[in-house]
Motif scaffolding. Structure first.
Motif: not given
Ligand SMILES: O=C(O)c1ccccc1N[C@@H]1O[C@H](COP(=O)(O)O)[C@@H](O)[C@H]1O
Length: 211
Positions: A28, A35, A82, A140-142, A165, A184-185, A188
């Motif tokens: 990232v 991250r 993203h 993302g990453g929420n 999620g 993609d995770v 989790g």
């Molecule tokens: O992961 C991050 O910090 C992030 C920051 C900015 C944009 C995208 C990001 N993550 C992406 O979001 C998906 C879903 O995340 P999650 O599994 O729901 O936490 C993750 O796989 C990244 O591709």
């Protein structure tokens, strides 16, 4: 089943994803993320192992200079965009850097999938994620899922990954409900925000492949 583990920022996470058989590892390059890694940190992690999983650089509305500063020290197999990048920006990134592009799109309802057609000629993959919840600091990453059933029977015009999620406990059901050819995770497979857990990484990949 393609599995991407995103948000790798230390040797423990890198080695766990490698050992568990991840296909893609995500770095990232978005400073607001817990991250986030620097280009030099990602380069050093990459050098832990030649070959193996593809390296994905995750950017949010990057400048060309930001992408170039990563590629100078950390070769990437895929650039994940993203942010709010439009098809013209995706095409420009792909042409300038010669690296395949994966465009992330936020999905909340069936109409959001209409955007796929406009991006398909200029990207190599899609990542379909939930839209950020109201007030979220990150795009993302929420740890937020969307309705996987929206994808059932949909013809996505490029290879795609399901995100948002996903966890070891729900990934098999998510694959069944969505028909996703890849997942993609990030959150989790973490024991705390931004801290990857080797056991959860192994459990996630096993569950995705078994599903
Ligand atoms: O992961 C991050 O910090 C992030 C920051 C900015 C944009 C995208 C990001 N993550 C992406 O979001 C998906 C879903 O995340 P999650 O599994 O729901 O936490 C993750 O796989 C990244 O591709």
């Amino acid at each position: 089943m393609i599995v991407k583990i995103c948000g790798i920022k230390d040797a423990i996470g890198f080695d766990a994803a490698l050992a568990s058989g991840a296909d893609l590892l995500g770095f990232v390059f978005f400073p607001a993320s817990p991250r986030a890694v620097t280009p030099a940190e990602a380069g050093a992690l990459s050098r832990r192992h030649a070959g193996g999983p593809g390296r994905v650089g995750l950017f949010v509305d990057p400048t060309d200079a930001a992408i170039a500063s990563v590629l100078d020290v950390c070769p990437l197999d895929l650039i994940q965009l993203h942010g709010e990048e439009d098809p013209a920006r995706c095409a420009a990134v792909r042409a300038r850097f010669g690296v395949p592009v994966m465009k992330a799109l936020g999905i909340a309802e069936a109409a959001d999938l209409d955007a796929l057609a406009g991006f398909a000629p200029v990207v190599d993959r899609f990542l379909l994620d939930a839209k950020p919840p109201p007030g979220a600091a990150l795009p993302g990453g929420n740890a937020a899922p969307f309705d996987w059933g929206l994808m059932a029977g949909r013809d996505v015009p490029k290879p795609w990954l399901l995100a948002g999620g996903l966890t070891p406990a729900n990934v098999a059901e998510a694959i069944r409900a969505s028909g996703a050819p890849g997942v993609d995770v990030s959150s989790g497979v973490e024991r705390a925000r931004g801290v990857k857990d080797p056991r959860l990484i192994a459990d996630f990949i096993r569950a995705a492949r078994a599903g």
